[in-house]
Structure formats: structure tokens, C-alpha cells
Design an enzyme around this catalytic site. Structure first.
Site, PDB file in Angstrom:
ATOM      1  N   THR A 123       0.852  -1.189   0.000  1.00 48.56           N
ATOM      2  CA  THR A 123       0.000   0.000   0.000  1.00 48.56           C
ATOM      3  C   THR A 123       0.882   1.232   0.000  1.00 48.56           C
ATOM      4  OG1 THR A 123      -1.765   1.179   1.172  1.00 48.56           O
ATOM      5  CG2 THR A 123      -0.207  -0.019   2.532  1.00 48.56           C
ATOM      6  N   HIS A 148       2.736 -11.566  14.299  1.00 46.26           N
ATOM      7  CA  HIS A 148       3.804 -12.118  15.126  1.00 46.26           C
ATOM      8  C   HIS A 148       3.566 -13.596  15.449  1.00 46.26           C
ATOM      9  CE1 HIS A 148       7.463 -11.786  17.166  1.00 46.26           C
ATOM     10  NE2 HIS A 148       7.259 -10.695  17.895  1.00 46.26           N
TER      11      HIS A 148
END
Length: 424
Positions: A343, A395
Site C-alpha cells: 500500500t 507475530h
């Protein structure tokens, strides 16, 4: 019997849609192949075409949520356009203002005002449902709005422009032909509404749901780095003219970053994975999503097999998707199957941000504005065109070492694109 216009099947998982905009007016004569209306879903916006010719009848207003397969309009094939002043018009489109004129009930007012009243009656008959809704919702006087449509018809854009004029505090030139009738209503135009309310589109609701879900379900973390854009900018400047002459498109920054993403994904394959239930799916292909901002929301069409495509092909694909997005012709197939997303907030001037994951992908790269800044190189302070990069990642799948390494690989490729040819 009138032909029934139904909401077409758009995708297996889509059961409802919202009528975004009628392209043809109620009572207008339409021809086979004309675009009738737009149908918005939580993923795409599609156009619905007429399958025959006749006079169109709306059954639902703009903004109405309807089921797939629902009848939303009818086309009367028995009615043909009438000829008036050398142009084709539909007898029904006149809404009773041609041969069969509606009788206006007598008003308890003096005759001088009766003459000024006629435009009000005719005007209200020609307003579309969307325009009537805007005027009613904002307590506006239609006679104070200058129409830009055919025969002075008030369009939705005219109402929105009128509202902007009111907010800016500029004076409004009122139509002189109806000033006698408008004068008593000027008190309604003194101030603009403090707020307006509109229904959230399905696409916007879906985007909102996905973003909130991504933040709630993923252990999202963002790491940052900066990249020197000197070499890429020099390459574009040196070869831009030849590139355009040969390929018909400009050499932009995004194709370099797509190639950099492929290079980084090949170097750190853990980022090219996703969670599916209790399993980890490792992807071995490189379909990269590129976020495109549209008036209706953010869309992420997917560039397929990016490892095998040239910079020119990638630029052509990006331009093609941008045009499809502007024309509301993006399909579900265009949006599905990506393994990684890029993006670019820099086109809007963003200096730094923390992009949100595009689930089920486990990472997204954020590009930002290029600004000249002093940097230290070989013990010397020099001015270089620099860009901040941000990598948001899940994560649960990607450790900090992998995330930092991935972003370093992006930086490495952009600062020296030849590393992609060396196959390190």
C-alpha cells in the site's frame, strides 16, 4: 407483460447487494445493452445492463439493499420513444407532463402566486428518489437549486454542490422566474445543516469489518526502515522516454517495489505464509496485491505470478486495474488469492504509517512519501531522496528477526535493483 430486471449472481458467497446508482431514470426509454444501474456488494461494484428495449420502471430507490435474484425494475417493451422537437424522448419519461397532464388541486392562495406555483409542481415530479431524499433530509427548497441536467433537471450533484455553497457562506443566486414563490421560504436557507446522515455502503462495511477483525485476531506488529530512492529515480529518469516509447506506459515506482517484494519473499519464505485453523499454509507462488484507493473504498487487486513478469508488464497490469477500479469493473477474481500486499500512502503525502494486515495474509508493506533529507554516507552528510518503509506482520507466524530481514531485503533491492539479477 413487462420484462423483469433482476439482480444478477455476482459470486458464490454473495447473497445481497445495494443499488448504488441508477444510470437510467425512472420512466426513461432504454435500449438493449444500456447500463441500467450499479449494484454494490461487500467486495465489488458491478454494472447491470438492459437485455431489451422499452420504458424503464424503478422498483427500488438508490441505497436499497436487495437480495441476489430480486426484481428491481421492469422494462415495458410495448412502449416506444416519442419524437419531440426532433429528439427521442419517452412518453412515460415526461411523468404526466405531455399528453396526460396531472391536474393540480386548487390552492387557497391568490392568483398571482398560483402562476409562480406551477414550476413547483412540475419540479417535484421530475426529481429522482435520491434527489428528493437529499432535499428532504437537508430541509432544502428545490426552487433554490440550479439544475444542470436536461431541461434544467436537478441532479444529485447539483444538490451536493448547493450544500457546499451553503456551508461556505457564499450568496446564492435564486431563479428570478420563481422569486415571488421562493421569497417566503428564504428563512430555510439561512444556515446549513449541522450534520447529515447516510447509509454505509456494503463495501465500506466489509472493509470496516475486515480491518477490525485483523486487529482483533492477529498479533500485529510493525517494524520500520528507510530506503534511499536515488538509484531508482535515476533509472526512471534515464530510461523513461525509451520505456514509454516501447511499452506505452510510464515506468513507475510500484513495479520496482513489487519486484522487491518477490525478492524479499524468496529470501524470507516465512512471510509468504498464512494461518488456516490450526495449520500453517506455506505459499510457493508470488501473487502480490496492490492497494488502490477509490471513491467507494480501498480495493486490493492482485498481480499474478509477479516473479515471471517484467517491470513493463507489471506497470501495464497496475494501470489496467486502476482503470477498472475507476470504472467500477473490478471483479471478485481480481481481488482474490494474494499472498502479500503493498500500500502506498505516499501518493497522499503520508510520511509514516502502520498499515493493517490484509487477512489472511501475514504481512503488508507500507510505502510513504519521498522527501529529501540529510543522511550520513561514508562519513559525509549528503542530501538524498528518502522514503520510510513500514512492514506490519502477524507475530504468530513471523518473528522479529524475519520481519527485520525482510524489510532489509526490500531496502537492498530498491537501493540497488541489480541484486535481483544476482540470485543471492
Amino acid at each position: 407483460m413487462p420484462f423483469e430486471v433482476k439482480v444478477p449472481t455476482i459470486g458464490e458467497s454473495i447473497s445481497t447487494g445495494t443499488i448504488g446508482a441508477w444510470r437510467k431514470k425512472n420512466g426513461e426509454f432504454v435500449k438493449d445493452g444500456d447500463i441500467l444501474f450499479e449494484i454494490e456488494t461487500d467486495k465489488v461494484t458491478s454494472e447491470v445492463y438492459a437485455e431489451n428495449s422499452g420504458v424503464l420502471e424503478h422498483l427500488f430507490e438508490e441505497g436499497t439493499e436487495v437480495e441476489i435474484g430480486a426484481v428491481v425494475a421492469r422494462i415495458d417493451e410495448t412502449k416506444q420513444p416519442s419524437i419531440k422537437n426532433g429528439s427521442e424522448t419517452s412518453a412515460s419519461a415526461q411523468n404526466g407532463s405531455s399528453s396526460k397532464k396531472e391536474k393540480v388541486p386548487p390552492e387557497p392562495i391568490s392568483s398571482p402566486v398560483n402562476k409562480a406555483q406551477e414550476p413547483t409542481s412540475n419540479l417535484s415530479e421530475t426529481l429522482s428518489p435520491a434527489v428528493r431524499h437529499l432535499i428532504t433530509e437537508n430541509h432544502l427548497d428545490p426552487l433554490a437549486i440550479e439544475g444542470s441536467g436536461k431541461d434544467g433537471r436537478i441532479l444529485k450533484a447539483d444538490v451536493l454542490q448547493h450544500l457546499e455553497t451553503l456551508k461556505s457562506g457564499k450568496s446564492i443566486a435564486l431563479p428570478t422566474a420563481t422569486s415571488a414563490f421562493i421569497k417566503p421560504k428564504l428563512d430555510k436557507l439561512v444556515s446549513s445543516p449541522r450534520s447529515t446522515r447516510r447509509r454505509m455502503s456494503q463495501l465500506r462495511r466489509k472493509i470496516a469489518d475486515r480491518l477490525v477483525t485483523a486487529q482483533q485476531e492477529a498479533a500485529m506488529l510493525t517494524t520500520f526502515n528507510e530506503v534511499d530512492m536515488t538509484n531508482v529515480m535515476a533509472t526512471r529518469k534515464q530510461f523513461q522516454e525509451r520505456f514509454v516509447n516501447k511499452h506505452g506506459v510510464k515506468l513507475g515506482f510500484m513495479s520496482f517495489f513489487v519486484k522487491a517484494a518477490v525478492y524479499a519473499l524468496q529470501s524470507v519464505p516465512g512471510v509468504n505464509s498464512q494461518i488456516d485453523g490450526e495449520e500453517v499454509v506455506q505459499n510457493h507462488y508470488f501473487d502480490i496485491g496492490v492497494a488502490i484507493s477509490t471513491e467507494k473504498g480501498l480495493l486490493v487487486p492482485v498481480l499474478r505470478d509477479c516473479e515471471a513478469k517484467s517491470l513493463a508488464t507489471l506497470e501495464q497490469d497496475i494501470i489496467g486495474y486502476a482503470k477498472k477500479a475507476r470504472d467500477s469493473k473490478i471483479t471478485l477474481n481480481d481481488l482474490e488469492g494474494g499472498v502479500f500486499t503493498i500500500t502506498n500512502g505516499g501518493v497522499f503525502g503520508s510520511m509514516m504509517s502502520t498499515p493493517i494486515l490484509n487477512a489472511p495474509q501475514c504481512a503488508i508493506l507500507g510505502m510513504h512519501a519521498i522527501n529529501e533529507r540529510p543522511v550520513a554516507i561514508n562519513g559525509q552528510v549528503v542530501i538524498r531522496p528518502m522514503m520510510y518503509l513500514a512492514l506490519s506482520y502477524d507475530h504468530r507466524l513471523v518473528d522479529g528477526k524475519e520481519a527485520v530481514t525482510f524489510l532489509v531485503r526490500i531496502k537492498e533491492f530498491i537501493e540497488n535493483p541489480t541484486v535481483g539479477l544476482l540470485d543471492f
